[in-house]
Each structure stands twice: as structure tokens, then as C-alpha cells.
Design an enzyme around this catalytic site. Structure first.
Site, PDB file in Angstrom:
ATOM      1  N   LYS A 209     102.133  40.465  -4.385  1.00 39.62           N
ATOM      2  CA  LYS A 209     101.019  40.014  -3.549  1.00 39.62           C
ATOM      3  C   LYS A 209     101.493  39.032  -2.470  1.00 39.62           C
ATOM      4  O   LYS A 209     101.031  39.059  -1.330  1.00 39.62           O
ATOM      5  CB  LYS A 209      99.985  39.354  -4.473  1.00 39.62           C
ATOM      6  CG  LYS A 209      98.809  38.752  -3.794  1.00 39.62           C
ATOM      7  CD  LYS A 209      97.798  39.785  -3.392  1.00 39.62           C
ATOM      8  CE  LYS A 209      96.774  39.139  -2.504  1.00 39.62           C
ATOM      9  NZ  LYS A 209      95.555  39.809  -2.416  1.00 39.62           N
ATOM     10  N   ASN A 213     101.180  39.740   1.517  1.00 33.45           N
ATOM     11  CA  ASN A 213     100.433  38.846   2.415  1.00 33.45           C
ATOM     12  C   ASN A 213     101.352  38.175   3.445  1.00 33.45           C
ATOM     13  O   ASN A 213     100.939  37.965   4.583  1.00 33.45           O
ATOM     14  CB  ASN A 213      99.664  37.799   1.605  1.00 33.45           C
ATOM     15  CG  ASN A 213      98.339  38.373   1.119  1.00 33.45           C
ATOM     16  OD1 ASN A 213      97.941  39.462   1.533  1.00 33.45           O
ATOM     17  ND2 ASN A 213      97.660  37.664   0.246  1.00 33.45           N
ATOM     18  N   CYS A 267     122.566  47.594  20.194  1.00 32.78           N
ATOM     19  CA  CYS A 267     121.176  47.651  20.675  1.00 32.78           C
ATOM     20  C   CYS A 267     120.275  46.543  20.143  1.00 32.78           C
ATOM     21  O   CYS A 267     119.650  45.819  20.918  1.00 32.78           O
ATOM     22  CB  CYS A 267     120.562  49.000  20.334  1.00 32.78           C
ATOM     23  SG  CYS A 267     121.372  50.327  21.208  1.00 32.78           S
TER      24      CYS A 267
HETATM   25  N1  LIG Z   1      89.273  36.183  -2.326  1.00 31.46           N
HETATM   26  C1  LIG Z   1      90.116  37.149  -2.027  1.00 31.46           C
HETATM   27  O1  LIG Z   1      89.970  37.845  -1.003  1.00 31.46           O
HETATM   28  C2  LIG Z   1      91.240  37.480  -2.955  1.00 31.46           C
HETATM   29  C3  LIG Z   1      91.862  38.722  -2.854  1.00 31.46           C
HETATM   30  C4  LIG Z   1      92.886  39.027  -3.738  1.00 31.46           C
HETATM   31  C5  LIG Z   1      93.306  38.091  -4.671  1.00 31.46           C
HETATM   32  N2  LIG Z   1      92.706  36.875  -4.714  1.00 31.46           N
HETATM   33  C6  LIG Z   1      93.176  35.929  -5.738  1.00 31.46           C
HETATM   34  O2  LIG Z   1      92.282  36.054  -6.846  1.00 31.46           O
HETATM   35  C7  LIG Z   1      92.067  34.780  -7.452  1.00 31.46           C
HETATM   36  C8  LIG Z   1      90.594  34.419  -7.416  1.00 31.46           C
HETATM   37  O3  LIG Z   1      90.180  34.305  -6.075  1.00 31.46           O
HETATM   38  P1  LIG Z   1      88.643  34.142  -5.689  1.00 31.46           P
HETATM   39  O4  LIG Z   1      88.591  34.129  -4.221  1.00 31.46           O
HETATM   40  O5  LIG Z   1      87.837  35.121  -6.442  1.00 31.46           O
HETATM   41  O6  LIG Z   1      88.369  32.654  -6.270  1.00 31.46           O
HETATM   42  P2  LIG Z   1      86.995  31.853  -6.296  1.00 31.46           P
HETATM   43  O7  LIG Z   1      87.317  30.442  -6.063  1.00 31.46           O
HETATM   44  O8  LIG Z   1      85.982  32.526  -5.424  1.00 31.46           O
HETATM   45  O9  LIG Z   1      86.510  32.032  -7.802  1.00 31.46           O
HETATM   46  C9  LIG Z   1      87.163  31.486  -8.895  1.00 31.46           C
HETATM   47  C10 LIG Z   1      86.144  31.278 -10.013  1.00 31.46           C
HETATM   48  O10 LIG Z   1      86.831  30.898 -11.192  1.00 31.46           O
HETATM   49  C11 LIG Z   1      85.968  30.016 -11.913  1.00 31.46           C
HETATM   50  N3  LIG Z   1      86.732  29.346 -12.960  1.00 31.46           N
HETATM   51  C12 LIG Z   1      87.630  28.331 -12.870  1.00 31.46           C
HETATM   52  N4  LIG Z   1      88.111  28.020 -14.097  1.00 31.46           N
HETATM   53  C13 LIG Z   1      87.530  28.860 -14.975  1.00 31.46           C
HETATM   54  C14 LIG Z   1      87.637  29.053 -16.380  1.00 31.46           C
HETATM   55  N5  LIG Z   1      88.436  28.304 -17.139  1.00 31.46           N
HETATM   56  N6  LIG Z   1      86.885  30.013 -16.950  1.00 31.46           N
HETATM   57  C15 LIG Z   1      86.093  30.796 -16.211  1.00 31.46           C
HETATM   58  N7  LIG Z   1      85.930  30.649 -14.869  1.00 31.46           N
HETATM   59  C16 LIG Z   1      86.648  29.706 -14.277  1.00 31.46           C
HETATM   60  C17 LIG Z   1      85.424  29.125 -10.814  1.00 31.46           C
HETATM   61  O11 LIG Z   1      84.259  28.438 -11.227  1.00 31.46           O
HETATM   62  C18 LIG Z   1      85.129  30.177  -9.721  1.00 31.46           C
HETATM   63  O12 LIG Z   1      83.818  30.701  -9.853  1.00 31.46           O
HETATM   64  C19 LIG Z   1      92.966  33.809  -6.674  1.00 31.46           C
HETATM   65  O13 LIG Z   1      94.209  33.735  -7.312  1.00 31.46           O
HETATM   66  C20 LIG Z   1      93.115  34.474  -5.327  1.00 31.46           C
HETATM   67  O14 LIG Z   1      94.307  34.062  -4.667  1.00 31.46           O
HETATM   68  C21 LIG Z   1      91.668  36.561  -3.897  1.00 31.46           C
END
Ligand SMILES: NC(=O)c1ccc[n+]([C@@H]2O[C@H](COP(=O)([O-])OP(=O)(O)OC[C@H]3O[C@@H](n4cnc5c(N)ncnc54)[C@H](O)[C@@H]3O)[C@@H](O)[C@H]2O)c1
Length: 435
Positions: A209, A213, A267
Site C-alpha cells: 500500500k 500510494n 539517451c
Molecule cells: N480512508 C481511505 O480512503 C483509506 C483507504 C485505504 C486504506 N485506508 C487505511 O484504512 C485504515 C482506516 O482508515 P479510515 O479512513 O477508515 O479511518 P477512520 O479514522 O475513518 O476510522 C477509524 C475508526 O476506528 C475506530 N476505532 C479506533 N480504535 C478502535 C478500537 N479499538 N475498536 C474499534 N474501533 C476503533 C475509530 O473510532 C474510527 O471510527 C487506515 O489505516 C487507513 O490508512 C484508508
């Protein structure tokens, strides 16, 4: 399948809805009671195209629910998918505390669960996290990885704004693990998607990932620098990039994307320099383009450092021209490497089956006369003695297979591989330039 999702943010909410739509029974878990309540009212926790209907539909047909209790979720499901946040810390590292908190919670819950449980890390995490996660689960559950539970890495590639579409249409689904049963379970979750499933090493799955990115970021910065130069020269950058993307053989393709030695030749260095100079002439700063050469130079240094770290002074270079199958020596990085080694007092023997001194003509001859005027003293046409009579063999080209090398190498000869002869990697005195 019964699946729990830890973290009901962007990734978790989309996974919850889409998995339910594919027929799974899904329990969402979050530390936010607000998000849990939303799901239990059939509402999404995020704003995204199509997500409202998907969550409502899953909720109404009884496939979606949410809880704040990790134990309840673990006990009622076979798989837990971890989608909690991994924000950057102030010094640029990832904050993995949310991830490891779920490991503690799942570990505690597994203490009182008899059946096998599979944990899937969907969040973006640094290599090594999967292993550490398993250790924490072991510590808190008192159970053994591979016997009572497994941890699988399965990075998410969706983009916000098109998250639901991306979930159903990934370019590839990557699954990394060390337990066949767990990986089969995870594979089954995605079997309805029309995308290849790639089973790989855990650490490969963890780093991919970041690689994706970073490349996407590089593409954006590169394109904007090209456009900036084009603008200054009153050239339409949209037409340029459209044309650029039409070359799917060398531009938008796997070409040049194999780890190896530096670029060189007559080149690439010249044209890159020319483009950067066009920018300079127009008072433009193009740091991405300008730094490509520095990165290449850095890689050259690495080759010399590897050779000098052997402590041996009798070296043989197999391949001198800038590319195998040609005698073109102009701006060959191997000529430069030979020059550096000779300058630093190494005894250098060079073998290149395509380079015949008597046949070099024109600019090629002029170049080598200037850079390596005593090439004839180093050149040999005998591969056998070149390899067997030296202490370090530097492989520049892929002309010869492992068998040939194994047959000629002495036991203590160090191998510095710039080309990658895969089958030599098991030798103890082998060093790849960047593998
Ligand atoms: N947002 C994107 O576009 C995207 C795309 C691919 C990967 N990711 C990756 O996926 C992961 C999540 O991203 P996101 O954007 O969904 O995050 P986010 O911040 O929107 O959501 C994370 C959630 O986890 C919850 N949380 C924290 N601790 C917890 C626990 N112990 N038990 C249960 N819930 C808990 C938080 O309350 C929150 O609701 C990250 O690592 C991010 O880098 C994100």
C-alpha cells in the site's frame, strides 16, 4: 460467513455494507457509541456514493449490526477485519496504538472462545505489524498463533468518493499470511469480486500500500512538473500527457520497473538533463525531475560500497556496455564503475562478449578512449579465467545463467549482482545491489 469489523470509519463502514450485500452477516465494532448507534439505526457513519442504501438494506434484512463490545463481536464471528485508523505521529511514524489495542481486545476475547479465529489487518500498517499483532494476541489470549488463531494482512485500496465502486472493483486483492486455512477463508470473502487474488508473503502485503500510494504521489508531482515546463513553453500539457499515456509499452507499463542497477546510456541521462535545463532556462524549479539523477548517483555509490565492503581488491566485471547485447559503451554506468574501481587501486578484469576493441568506432570509440584509455589492459575474452582468477565477480548483465557462474566460481569468491541471477541468491557470499 459471520464477520466482525473493528473500526467503523471510511474503510470499516464500506466493508460492513459491501460484505453484507454479498450475503455475509456482519457485526461492526467501534469505540464511538455515536457510530455504533448510527449503524444500529441502519445509517452509515460516512458520506459516500451508494453507501446509504447499502447499509440500510443490510440492516433491514438483519445482516448488519454494531456493538461497542469487542468480546461479543469476536464470540459471534469467525473472522475479525481490522479497519481502525493508523494516523501519522508528529515525527512521521505511524501511530499503531489503535491497531494494537484491537489485538489486546481480540486476545482477551479469544481466552473464552473455543473455535479458531482469523484476524484480518485491512488498515495500512508498516511491515512487521502483523507479526507483532500475533504476539499481542498470544499474550492476551494465552493461545498460539496458527493453532487457535491466525493474522492475515489484506490491505485496502479504495479511494474516498468512489469507495463502494472501488470495493467491488479492485485491480487486485492482496492476501498475505502464514496459515492456509485462514487465507482460504479470506480468499472466500472476495471470491465474488471480478479481480485477481494475489496470495503473497505477509511483509509484501504490508508494504504494497505504501509503494502504491508513493507511486501515485510521484505520478502527480511528475505530471505537474511536466505541465509547468509545458506551460512556460506554450505547449498544451493535456495533449502531452494524453500522448504519454498512449505508450503502454514503455510508459504506462511494467517496463523499467524491475529492481536493478542504474540507468545510463546515451539517451536517458542526456534527455533528462535536457528537460531539467528547459525548466531552469525558464526560471522553473522542478525538484522531482532534478532529483532523479541524484537518486541514480546514489545507487551507483551503493554498488561501489558493496564491492569495497568485501575487502577484496581483485575484481572482475561481467558486462561493460550500457545494456547487454550491444557494444555501446557511451555513458555506460559499468564503464563509470570500472573507472572508479581502477582509480581506487583495484585490479579490474573486464569481460563483455559484445565488446571488441578493434570494432569500436565513432563516438563509441571516442568515449571509451577518454574514459578508459587503457581498456585493452583490463579486457579479457576468456570468461573462465576472468571469474576463476578474481576474488569478486560483479555481474552487470544477465548473459550467463547461474549454472555457468556456479561452475566457475571459487568457494570464497564474492558475488555482487547488479542484474539479478536469481538462482545465485542462496550462495553465502552473494549480495544483490538492492535485494
Ligand atoms: N480512508 C481511505 O480512503 C483509506 C483507504 C485505504 C486504506 N485506508 C487505511 O484504512 C485504515 C482506516 O482508515 P479510515 O479512513 O477508515 O479511518 P477512520 O479514522 O475513518 O476510522 C477509524 C475508526 O476506528 C475506530 N476505532 C479506533 N480504535 C478502535 C478500537 N479499538 N475498536 C474499534 N474501533 C476503533 C475509530 O473510532 C474510527 O471510527 C487506515 O489505516 C487507513 O490508512 C484508508
Amino acid at each position: 460467513m459471520q464477520i466482525s469489523i473493528f473500526g467503523l470509519g471510511y474503510v470499516g463502514c464500506v466493508s460492513l455494507g459491501c460484505l453484507a450485500k454479498n450475503g455475509h452477516e456482519v457485526i461492526g465494532v467501534d469505540i464511538s457509541s455515536f457510530k455504533v448507534d448510527l449503524i444500529n439505526q441502519g445509517k452509515p457513519t460516512i458520506i459516500e456514493k451508494d453507501i446509504n442504501n447499502i447499509i440500510l438494506e443490510g440492516f433491514e434484512n438483519g445482516r448488519i449490526s454494531a456493538t461497542e463490545c469487542p468480546e461479543e463481536a469476536v464470540h459471534n464471528t469467525e473472522i475479525s477485519i481490522i479497519c481502525v485508523g493508523t494516523p501519522p505521529s508528529t515525527n512521521g511514524h505511524l501511530d499503531l496504538s489503535y491497531i494494537f489495542k484491537t489485538a489486546e481486545q481480540i486476545g482477551k476475547a479469544l481466552k473464552t472462545k473455543d473455535s479458531f479465529h482469523t484476524v484480518v489487518i485491512r488498515s495500512t500498517v508498516v511491515p512487521g505489524t502483523n507479526y507483532r499483532y500475533g504476539k499481542i494476541v498470544e499474550e492476551f489470549s494465552g493461545k498460539k498463533r496458527g493453532e487457535s488463531f491466525s493474522v492475515v494482512s489484506n490491505p485496502e485500496f479504495l479511494r474516498e468518493g468512489t469507495a463502494v465502486h472501488d470495493y467491488y472493483h479492485p485491480a487486485v486483492t492482496v492476501i498475505g499470511g502464514d496459515n492456509t486455512y485462514a487465507m482460504e477463508q479470506v480468499t472466500a470473502i472476495y471470491s465474488s469480486l471480478q479481480a485477481p487474488i494475489e496470495i503473497t508473503d505477509v511483509k509484501v502485503a504490508e508494504i504494497i500500500k505504501y509503494v502504491n500510494n508513493s507511486f501515485h504521489a510521484l505520478k502527480i508531482a511528475f505530471t505537474n512538473e511536466i505541465a509547468t515546463i509545458c506551460k512556460a513553453l506554450t505547449i498544451d500539457p493535456f495533449k502531452v500527457m494524453e500522448l504519454f499515456c498512449k505508450d503502454t509499452r514503455l510508459n504506462i507499463s511494467p517496463a523499467y520497473m524491475k529492481p536493478g542497477f542504474v540507468y545510463g546510456g546515451s539517451c536517458l541521462p542526456k534527455d533528462l538533463k535536457g528537460l531539467v535545463t528547459m525548466g531552469h532556462d525558464n526560471y522553473l524549479d522542478t525538484p522531482v525531475l532534478a532529483m532523479i539523477n541524484s537518486s541514480n548517483e546514489q545507487h551507483k555509490k551503493k554498488a561501489f560500497e558493496l564491492i569495497s565492503s568485501t575487502g577484496k581488491k581483485k575484481v572482475c566485471l561481467v558486462g561493460l556496455s550500457f545494456k547487454e547485447g550491444t557494444d555501446d559503451l557511451r555513458f555506460s554506468p559499468y564503464v563509470e564503475l570500472a573507472e572508479t574501481l581502477i582509480g581506487k587501486g583495484y585490479h579490474v578484469t573486464i569481460y563483455d562478449e559484445y565488446v571488441r576493441l578493434s570494432k569500436l568506432i565513432g563516438a563509441n570509440k571516442a568515449y571509451i578512449n577518454e574514459r578508459l584509455p587503457h581498456l585493452s589492459e583490463h579486457l579479457t575474452y576468456n570468461l573462465e579465467t576472468a571469474i576463476s582468477e578474481n576474488d569478486v565477480v560483479i555481474i552487470s548483465h544477465k548473459n550467463f545463467d547461474a549454472q555457468t557462474y556456479r561452475h566457475l566460481l571459487k568457494e570464497k569468491t564474492a558475488i555482487i549482482d547488479l542484474a539479478r541471477i536469481h538462482e545465485l541468491e542462496t550462495l553465502s557470499n552473494y549480495e544483490g545491489i538492492c535485494w
